[in-house]
Write a protein that holds these residues in place. Structure first.
Motif, mmCIF file in Angstrom:
data_model
loop_
_atom_site.group_PDB
_atom_site.id
_atom_site.type_symbol
_atom_site.label_atom_id
_atom_site.label_comp_id
_atom_site.label_asym_id
_atom_site.label_seq_id
_atom_site.Cartn_x
_atom_site.Cartn_y
_atom_site.Cartn_z
ATOM 1 N N VAL A 193 6.176 10.206 14.670
ATOM 2 C CA VAL A 193 6.886 9.695 15.844
ATOM 3 C C VAL A 193 8.138 10.786 16.136
ATOM 4 O O VAL A 193 8.358 11.167 17.358
ATOM 5 N N ARG A 217 2.661 -3.195 15.266
ATOM 6 C CA ARG A 217 2.793 -1.825 14.595
ATOM 7 C C ARG A 217 3.840 -1.867 13.498
ATOM 8 O O ARG A 217 4.856 -2.498 13.442
ATOM 9 N N THR A 255 4.418 6.046 12.652
ATOM 10 C CA THR A 255 4.212 4.564 12.748
ATOM 11 C C THR A 255 2.510 4.321 12.578
ATOM 12 O O THR A 255 1.863 5.298 12.575
ATOM 13 N N PHE A 311 6.512 0.644 11.509
ATOM 14 C CA PHE A 311 7.065 2.294 11.468
ATOM 15 C C PHE A 311 7.683 2.407 10.172
ATOM 16 O O PHE A 311 8.200 1.320 9.356
ATOM 17 N N GLY A 360 8.248 3.978 20.194
ATOM 18 C CA GLY A 360 6.759 4.247 19.753
ATOM 19 C C GLY A 360 6.173 5.401 20.315
ATOM 20 O O GLY A 360 5.306 5.888 19.439
ATOM 21 N N ASN A 361 6.627 5.967 21.326
ATOM 22 C CA ASN A 361 5.788 6.787 21.924
ATOM 23 C C ASN A 361 6.865 8.199 22.231
ATOM 24 O O ASN A 361 6.698 9.384 21.693
#
Length: 422
Positions: free
Chosen positions: A295, A268, A284, A270, A341-342
């Protein structure tokens, strides 16, 4: 630093301006002769620095050769430097005085061709330079004078095409440049004049989309581009005109998404972008509109705060960045944050409260993240963050691997430890 591979020691020696130390690999017991117990950073453990070659030897105006733009091809380092007879040109070195040589005086005499944007693709070094007759154009070298050539004069004559944002994507060089018929757009080259082609005229005619921040992630080339109908937003390309498309219009319509700071982590990308309800926040994308998501919003619910996200830097599977926000219902100034990322968590409130530690110059190497910050009492100092196995901790106090850089202390063998604990 891009394209450096495992050549850190050689590159640092060539610069001859960075203080490096030979460090210990394990803790050294405390004692009267070596003070507090010390742990050297393996990431910064190099032999003592030494001058490779003095390129600029004119005593009356010796400002140094000012090496810059170092990249490695095999065991050879290419860089830009100046000396009294050839101006600022392209050089190479194998780490020895005899092996440190001018590659080619592209602009003969004392004037500079001023190479920049050195980028390695397929064993060649591509760069931008001005030979005095073709303007600033794209060049490449195989390390020999004869093999240092103009790839193509995109804007014929003395007018420059200004190639920039050079990036290797699947063994092909992509870059932004202009020619006599187009503004600044996305180009590609295989190193030949015939193989140097416009990928897509995103903004038709002599107007420019000005592609920037070229970044490869997940088998795609991501970049930012600006049009009158979408503003500056996130784009992607597979190298074809049909496959060069807008990913998502964060700020719908002609409003500007201000997309910048593209950074790859895994498959991915960002980036920092503007969306009306979140202002400048961390986003992202997997290359699809549906997979492009927010994000981190520094101040949710306040679209007029002016906050932003800075310095995204990857270490392992964690993206570190600098921003402000709230933690435990308290306002936090600009500090070091992290995300997988989460989820997003505060690493440490370096200058507690609403004050800002302002971490700067983030560099990840050897499982350590180095940066400069201020705790409000000692001024700006060098800190490190150690990567913790097994994922991040929910409590940021658990991420306690921050150490201040103090003056190096000799150990019993006469070496110096860089980082140590009191």
């Amino acid at each position: 630093m891009r394209n450096l591979g495992n050549h850190r020691g050689l590159l640092l020696g060539l610069a001859a301006t960075l203080a490096v130390v030979g460090g210990c690999s394990s803790a050294t017991p405390a004692g009267p002769e070596n003070g507090p117990s010390a742990t050297a950073s393996a990431a910064l453990g190099f032999a003592a620095p030494g001058l490779v070659r003095d390129l600029y030897t004119t005593p009356s105006a010796n400002t140094g050769s000012a090496p810059s733009g170092l990249v490695a091809v095999g065991n050879t380092v290419f860089f830009v430097a100046q000396e009294s007879s050839s101006g600022r040109e392209l050089w190479k070195s194998d780490g020895t005085p005899a092996g440190t040589q001018l590659v080619r005086d592209i602009r003969p005499g004392v004037q500079d061709s001023a190479p920049s944007q050195l980028t390695v693709v397929g064993g060649f070094v591509y760069f931008s330079a001005d030979d005095g007759s073709s303007g600033r154009e794209l060049w490449r070298t195989d390390g020999t004078a004869a093999g240092t050539v103009l790839v193509k004069d995109l804007y014929p004559g003395v007018s420059p095409s200004f190639p920039s944002n050079l990036m290797d994507f699947n063994g092909v060089l992509y870059f932004s440049a202009m020619d006599a018929s187009h503004g600044t757009e996305l180009w590609r080259t295989d190193g030949t004049a015939a193989g140097t082609l416009l990928v897509k005229d995103i903004v038709a005619g002599n107007f420019s989309s000005s592609p920037a921040d070229l970044t490869v992630a997940g088998g795609r080339l991501f970049f930012t581009a600006e049009t009158a109908t979408t503003g500056r937003e996130l784009w992607k390309s597979d190298g074809t005109a049909a496959g060069t498309v807008l990913v998502k219009d964060l700020a719908p319509g002609s409003s500007n998404g201000f997309v910048k700071s593209l950074t790859r982590m895994g498959s991915r990308v960002f980036f920092v972008g503007f969306e009306p309800s979140a202002r400048l926040s961390l986003w992202t994308s997997d290359g699809t509109a549906e997979g492009t998501r927010l994000v981190y919003d520094p101040t949710p619910g306040d679209p007029y705060d002016g906050a932003t996200v800075e310095s995204p830097t990857v270490m392992g599977g964690t993206l570190y960045f600098v921003s402000m926000g709230k933690y435990a219902d308290s306002h936090i100034g600009y500090e070091l944050w992290a995300s997988d990322g989460n989820s997003v968590w505060l690493v440490k409130d370096i200058q507690p409260g609403a004050g800002s530690g302002w971490p700067k110059q983030l560099v990840a190497t050897g499982g350590l993240l180095y940066f400069v910050a201020s705790d409000g009492t000692t001024g700006s100092e060098l800190l490190e963050e150690r990567r913790h196995g097994g994922g991040h901790a929910a409590d940021p106090r658990h991420l306690g691997g921050l150490e201040q850089l103090r003056p190096p202390v000799p150990d019993r063998r006469g070496r110096r430890a860089l980082l140590h604990r009191g």
